[in-house]
Design a protein around this motif. Structure first.
Motif: not given
Length: 443
Positions: A277-303
């Motif tokens: 259910g999490i967009r594939k664009e948010s996944l990086l190598k190793g099946n880790r979720l890309q997050v910003d400096e606030y640990n927010r998943v790329t492409g989402y405001e409340n995840i």
């Protein structure tokens, strides 16, 4: 139509945390005074202190000494709710989490699912090898080791006897090194007393490492000292080798060399455990979720994502922070503060990882430690490193009873050279029955 899970609305923002590992646990603690409803979802009802799983697998401590129930940990936290369930998917549009007990609505979602063993797509190895990521894995390893020697007592054929007594560990990181050291201690001090009819000179412990260094990520001194310790203990280290295939009996290396063993322990790497259910664009190598400096998943405001599943890419960490307990704990604690800021309308603060070092123990009085204190680096090996490792792990275990039991087991082992938890309870890993093997040869 999927039903809604039964959990009361409190009228406060609901924070759903998926996963009760180090990161998830620390986040729950950090939200204890926040004006939110905290819902933790996990498929187990307990937290596992994973750094000591290998000691359960090698009969050093009891399994129930390194686990602790979530409800007991947070029994006094009024805003805490726990649900025993398996998360199946997330509907980010409707802000719903689909679980095995029904749907749950969230205002803020935190993914702290951690990592799982990475077999690099090899289904045969996944089926035949033993990993060590949870309590069932560790108990399966312990049962298999002990069962192997019970079977070996009835074997006359030399090759089949060796296949039961020899062990292959894949991966020269902390888990692989610690397992190799623990098995070598059992070989020297414990098994010869339990199985007097067997010649333990014939018990080989092989450690397969894809690179030319052990403990990658630690200092050169730590790597070299770990190698010296293991070689002194009689562990056979195979550098610059990869396991190409394993059928439950023959280990084929990419060099063409073969080893015979019924027990291959896989400690060669981990991969993130993302959620559908999490967009594939948010996944990086190793099946880790890309997050910003606030640990927010790329492409989402409340995840958000924290711990091993989160990849916060920075110039200093181009692949994200290391998949270790310390980054997970620090991210959990920091996100708790940021969620409180978010709810109260205050600006978020970026996460900065404070590396406090890495440790690994190889055996009695033998360990390596790279510590970072007050902006200074300290490297130590031997007894002092072993004592620091033991102290830090002991105080990190949750629950006074658990700390006491582990301490008693450690003290008993230290003074008697014995491992007291040699019980076969539950499943073993048996790939090929002894009687089924007829003609197999080592290349």
């Amino acid at each position: 139509m999927t039903k809604n899970a039964k959990i009361a609305e409190t009228g406060k923002p609901r924070v759903i945390i998926i996963g009760g590992g180090f990161a998830g646990l620390e986040l729950v603690k950090a939200l204890r005074h926040a004006d939110v409803q905290v819902v933790l979802i996990d498929k187990q009802n307990f937290h596992t202190f994973q750094p000591l799983l290998y000691q359960v697998g090698t009969a050093a401590v009891e399994a129930d000494s390194i686990v602790y129930p979530f409800r007991k940990i947070f029994d006094e936290q009024q805003n805490f709710y726990f649900r025993l369930a398996e998360v199946q998917s997330v509907d980010t549009g409707k802000q719903l989490v689909e679980t095995s007990i029904g749907l749950l609505r969230y205002d803020y979602l935190v993914i702290a699912t951690g990592a799982t063993t990475n077999f690099y797509g090899d289904e045969e190895i996944q089926k035949t090898a033993i990993s060590i990521k949870n309590i069932p894995d560790a108990l399966s390893l312990r049962n298999t080791i002990l069962s192997n020697f019970e079977k070996a007592l009835q074997i006359d054929d030399e090759e089949q006897l060796n296949s039961l007594m020899d062990y292959v560990i894949v991966g020269g990181g902390p888990t692989g090194v610690e397992l190799a050291g623990a098995l070598s201690e059992l070989r020297k001090h414990v098994f010869p007393k339990d199985y007097k009819e067997l010649d333990f000179i014939k018990m080989d412990i092989h450690l397969i490492q894809s690179g030319d260094l052990l403990l990658k990520g630690m200092s050169a001194e730590a790597s070299q000292k770990a190698r010296e310790y293991l070689e002194k203990f009689g562990v056979k280290i195979w550098f610059n080798r990869r396991v190409k295939a394993y059928d439950g009996y023959t280990v084929l290396l990419d060099s063409g060399e073969k080893l015979i063993s019924r027990t291959l322990i896989w400690a060669a790497g981990v991969t993130g455990a993302p959620i559908a259910g999490i967009r594939k664009e948010s996944l990086l190598k190793g099946n880790r979720l890309q997050v910003d400096e606030y640990n927010r998943v790329t492409g989402y405001e409340n995840i958000f994502a924290i711990g091993d599943i989160a990849a916060m890419v920075t110039p200093g960490n181009p692949e994200g922070h290391p998949m270790l307990a310390q980054p997970a704990l620090q991210q959990g604690h920091h996100l708790g503060k940021n969620l409180n800021y978010l709810i109260t309308g205050k600006p978020l603060k970026p996460f900065h990882y404070h590396d406090r070092g890495t440790m690994a123990t190889i055996g009695r009085n033998q360990a390596v430690a790279d510590l970072k204190l007050f902006s200074k680096e300290y490297k130590t090996q031997g007894f002092l490193a072993w004592f620091i490792w033991a102290f830090i792990h002991l105080i990190s275990i949750i629950g006074f009873r658990n700390r006491l039991f582990v301490l008693v087991n450690w003290l008993g082992s230290y003074f008697t050279y014995d491992k007291g938890i040699r019980l076969i309870v539950g499943k073993t890993k048996e790939n090929i029955p002894v009687e089924a093997v007829t003609e197999k040869t080592v290349g």
